[in-house]
Design an enzyme around this catalytic site. Structure first.
Site, short mmCIF file in Angstrom:
data_model
loop_
_atom_site.label_atom_id
_atom_site.label_comp_id
_atom_site.label_asym_id
_atom_site.label_seq_id
_atom_site.Cartn_x
_atom_site.Cartn_y
_atom_site.Cartn_z
N ALA A 134 58.79 -86.28 -21.99
CA ALA A 134 58.53 -87.60 -22.73
C ALA A 134 58.23 -88.95 -22.98
CB ALA A 134 60.51 -87.91 -22.73
N ASP A 135 58.35 -89.74 -23.97
CA ASP A 135 57.14 -91.21 -23.27
C ASP A 135 58.49 -91.88 -24.46
OD1 ASP A 135 54.43 -92.51 -22.25
OD2 ASP A 135 55.22 -93.51 -23.91
N THR A 136 58.79 -93.61 -23.76
CA THR A 136 59.35 -93.99 -24.09
C THR A 136 58.80 -95.53 -24.98
OG1 THR A 136 61.56 -93.19 -23.41
CG2 THR A 136 61.57 -95.57 -23.91
#
Length: 176
Positions: A54-56
């Site tokens: 994941a990457d925010t």
């Protein structure tokens, strides 16, 4: 969060370049980064393994506010976010070792910040770790407690993982 979901997992760390094509906007950036991270592990996956990356990112309009390079940039970012709404996107990639195509999606949350004084921003930057956070803040720490007036979307997305979407994706992949 994965523990709270009752999932068994193993953490594997690898340095991955977090740059992205300048033509991408908003959710597409988060999805690209999540997929890019997953690709770094593809060769190491056993057939029975499922990888979650994941990457925010934080966006003010179409501008991506990455992790600040230093305290000065963190203060400037927070100065721009204070008193305004912005969007947080988390891209997620689920990659199976059995050769299935990856499942990639993003979730969006609008965060409404109240006003912050220069002193409050300085306090936060000096006492917390804003340099490792997109947009220079964490919703779960002091700044989130005093600045977030309301959210439109998932709080857990702002923390870095849209757990409701991950659960639904795992169910669809018959991993639960």
């Amino acid at each position: 969060m994965l523990t709270d979901l009752g999932l068994a997992y193993e953490i594997r760390l690898r340095e991955v370049d977090e740059s992205f094509p300048p033509t991408l906007r908003r959710a597409a950036v988060a999805e690209y980064l999540a997929r890019h991270k997953a690709e770094a592990y593809r060769a190491d996956l056993a057939p029975d393994e499922l990888l979650l990356t994941a990457d925010t990112i934080v966006c003010l309009g179409d501008e991506v506010l990455n992790k600040p390079a230093d305290a000065e940039e963190a203060r400037a970012m927070l100065g721009r976010l204070q008193g305004r709404a912005h969007q947080v996107y988390t891209g997620v990639c689920l990659l199976s070792g059995d050769g299935r195509p990856p499942m990639v999606f993003a979730d969006e949350t609008t965060v409404h910040f109240g006003p912050l004084s220069t002193e409050e921003i300085a306090f936060y930057v000096e006492r917390y770790q804003p340099l490792d956070k997109a947009g220079a803040y964490g919703a779960q720490d002091w700044l989130g407690l005093v600045a977030i007036e309301r959210l439109e979307g998932s709080y857990f997305n702002v923390m870095g993982l849209p757990t409701h979407r991950v659960w639904a994706a795992l169910r669809a992949l018959r991993q639960l």
